[in-house]
Design a protein around this motif. Sequence first.
Motif, short mmCIF file in Angstrom:
data_model
loop_
_atom_site.label_atom_id
_atom_site.label_comp_id
_atom_site.label_asym_id
_atom_site.label_seq_id
_atom_site.Cartn_x
_atom_site.Cartn_y
_atom_site.Cartn_z
N LEU A 40 0.82 -1.22 0.00
CA LEU A 40 0.00 0.00 0.00
C LEU A 40 0.85 1.26 0.00
CD1 LEU A 40 -2.64 -1.12 2.66
CD2 LEU A 40 -2.86 -1.17 0.15
N THR A 41 1.95 1.23 0.72
CA THR A 41 2.84 2.39 0.80
C THR A 41 4.20 1.92 1.29
OG1 THR A 41 3.04 4.68 1.58
CG2 THR A 41 2.24 3.06 3.18
N ALA A 42 5.20 2.76 1.11
CA ALA A 42 6.55 2.45 1.58
C ALA A 42 7.22 3.74 2.02
CB ALA A 42 7.36 1.77 0.48
N LEU A 43 8.11 3.63 2.97
CA LEU A 43 8.79 4.78 3.54
C LEU A 43 10.27 4.46 3.68
CD1 LEU A 43 8.70 7.52 5.20
CD2 LEU A 43 8.44 6.06 7.22
N GLY A 44 11.13 5.32 3.14
CA GLY A 44 12.55 5.21 3.38
C GLY A 44 12.84 5.78 4.76
N ALA A 45 13.69 5.10 5.52
CA ALA A 45 14.00 5.55 6.88
C ALA A 45 15.45 5.19 7.20
CB ALA A 45 13.06 4.87 7.88
N PRO A 46 16.05 5.96 8.09
CA PRO A 46 17.40 5.59 8.54
C PRO A 46 17.32 4.36 9.44
CG PRO A 46 16.60 7.47 9.79
CD PRO A 46 15.56 7.17 8.74
N ARG B 170 16.80 1.79 5.44
CA ARG B 170 15.67 0.89 5.71
C ARG B 170 14.49 1.32 4.87
NH1 ARG B 170 14.89 0.11 11.84
NH2 ARG B 170 16.28 -1.61 11.31
N VAL B 171 13.70 0.35 4.43
CA VAL B 171 12.40 0.62 3.83
C VAL B 171 11.36 -0.07 4.69
CG1 VAL B 171 10.88 0.22 1.85
CG2 VAL B 171 13.25 0.88 1.48
N VAL B 172 10.36 0.70 5.11
CA VAL B 172 9.24 0.17 5.86
C VAL B 172 8.06 0.12 4.90
CG1 VAL B 172 7.74 0.46 7.87
CG2 VAL B 172 10.15 1.19 7.98
N VAL B 173 7.51 -1.06 4.72
CA VAL B 173 6.42 -1.29 3.77
C VAL B 173 5.15 -1.60 4.56
CG1 VAL B 173 5.56 -2.87 1.99
CG2 VAL B 173 7.97 -2.18 2.00
N ALA B 174 4.06 -0.93 4.21
CA ALA B 174 2.75 -1.28 4.75
C ALA B 174 2.00 -2.01 3.64
CB ALA B 174 1.99 -0.03 5.17
N ALA B 175 1.42 -3.15 3.99
CA ALA B 175 0.71 -3.97 3.01
C ALA B 175 -0.70 -4.27 3.50
CB ALA B 175 1.47 -5.26 2.76
N SER B 176 -1.57 -4.58 2.55
CA SER B 176 -2.92 -4.99 2.93
C SER B 176 -2.81 -6.27 3.75
CB SER B 176 -3.79 -5.18 1.69
OG SER B 176 -3.20 -6.09 0.78
N ALA C 195 -2.23 0.21 6.97
CA ALA C 195 -1.66 1.56 6.97
C ALA C 195 -1.64 2.06 5.52
CB ALA C 195 -0.26 1.56 7.56
N ARG C 196 -2.24 3.21 5.28
CA ARG C 196 -2.29 3.78 3.93
C ARG C 196 -1.11 4.70 3.64
NH1 ARG C 196 -5.68 0.80 0.93
NH2 ARG C 196 -7.41 0.18 2.24
N HIS C 197 -0.57 5.31 4.68
CA HIS C 197 0.60 6.19 4.54
C HIS C 197 1.44 6.07 5.80
CE1 HIS C 197 -0.93 8.08 0.92
NE2 HIS C 197 -2.10 8.13 1.52
N LEU C 198 2.75 6.28 5.64
CA LEU C 198 3.69 6.21 6.75
C LEU C 198 4.50 7.49 6.80
CD1 LEU C 198 5.03 2.59 6.12
CD2 LEU C 198 3.37 3.27 7.87
N GLY D 208 13.34 10.29 14.74
CA GLY D 208 13.71 8.99 14.21
C GLY D 208 13.33 7.83 15.11
N HIS D 209 12.59 8.10 16.21
CA HIS D 209 12.20 7.06 17.14
C HIS D 209 10.94 6.32 16.70
CE1 HIS D 209 14.24 8.97 20.93
NE2 HIS D 209 15.08 8.72 19.95
N HIS D 210 10.07 6.99 15.95
CA HIS D 210 8.75 6.44 15.69
C HIS D 210 8.39 6.56 14.21
CE1 HIS D 210 8.10 6.55 20.01
NE2 HIS D 210 8.48 7.81 20.01
N ILE D 211 7.56 5.64 13.79
CA ILE D 211 6.93 5.74 12.47
C ILE D 211 5.45 5.85 12.71
CG2 ILE D 211 6.41 4.51 10.33
CD1 ILE D 211 9.24 3.40 10.43
N TYR D 212 4.85 6.87 12.10
CA TYR D 212 3.41 7.10 12.23
C TYR D 212 2.70 6.48 11.04
CZ TYR D 212 5.12 10.58 15.53
OH TYR D 212 5.76 11.20 16.56
N ALA D 213 1.50 5.93 11.28
CA ALA D 213 0.72 5.30 10.22
C ALA D 213 -0.66 5.93 10.15
CB ALA D 213 0.61 3.81 10.48
N ALA D 214 -1.10 6.24 8.93
CA ALA D 214 -2.47 6.70 8.70
C ALA D 214 -3.27 5.53 8.15
CB ALA D 214 -2.47 7.86 7.71
N THR D 215 -4.48 5.39 8.65
CA THR D 215 -5.33 4.27 8.20
C THR D 215 -6.50 4.75 7.38
OG1 THR D 215 -6.61 4.34 10.23
CG2 THR D 215 -4.74 2.84 10.18
#
Length: 167
Positions: free
Chosen positions: A90-96, A114-120, A151-154, A160-167
């Motif tokens: 659904l979305t992906a986020l590049g992160a340290p 790092r890449v954090v991927v949100a999937a259905s 999660a639809r967006h990250l 850099g401690h947290h990743i937020y997710a929108a649903t």
Amino acid sequence: GVVVFAAAVPGPIVLSSPLSIITRPNPTILAAQSMYDQLPDMLVTVSTGAQVLQLVSTWEDANGPDRRAGNRVVREIDLSPHLAAGEEILTALGAPVPGPVVGDFAEALHGQARVVVAASGGKIIVVDFVRGPDGSVVEQAPVAQTVGFDARHLALSPTGHHIYAAT
């Protein structure tokens, strides 16, 4: 394909002149991240409905003797072992890749991304990348976790401690 910019384009932010990279059809997601080592960044793309990340070379010289190198998809990272039939990215986020926490800040580890991927299916999949000895970007084994919501967006927190997710 994906368009990468290499020269300034007028706008509210600085973009560069386009360079087209052939990818799977309908690439709708891009995730990029510095590896904090003063070498080229990590860049992946995802096409609509796909279960793979496409790793785009940012480190090869497209003007070198082998004109086929550089600015191309070098590898696909298959996430299907972590996804059921019909589930998609659904979305992906590049992160340290965070190092030790100092105060309210986690300094990024050099030579890593790092890449954090949100999937259905309510899944989060993390793929870490390291700098190869030849300057390439090399993926590590994906790690998946079910979180119970799609999660639809990250977004990455400023510390850099947290990743937020929108649903």
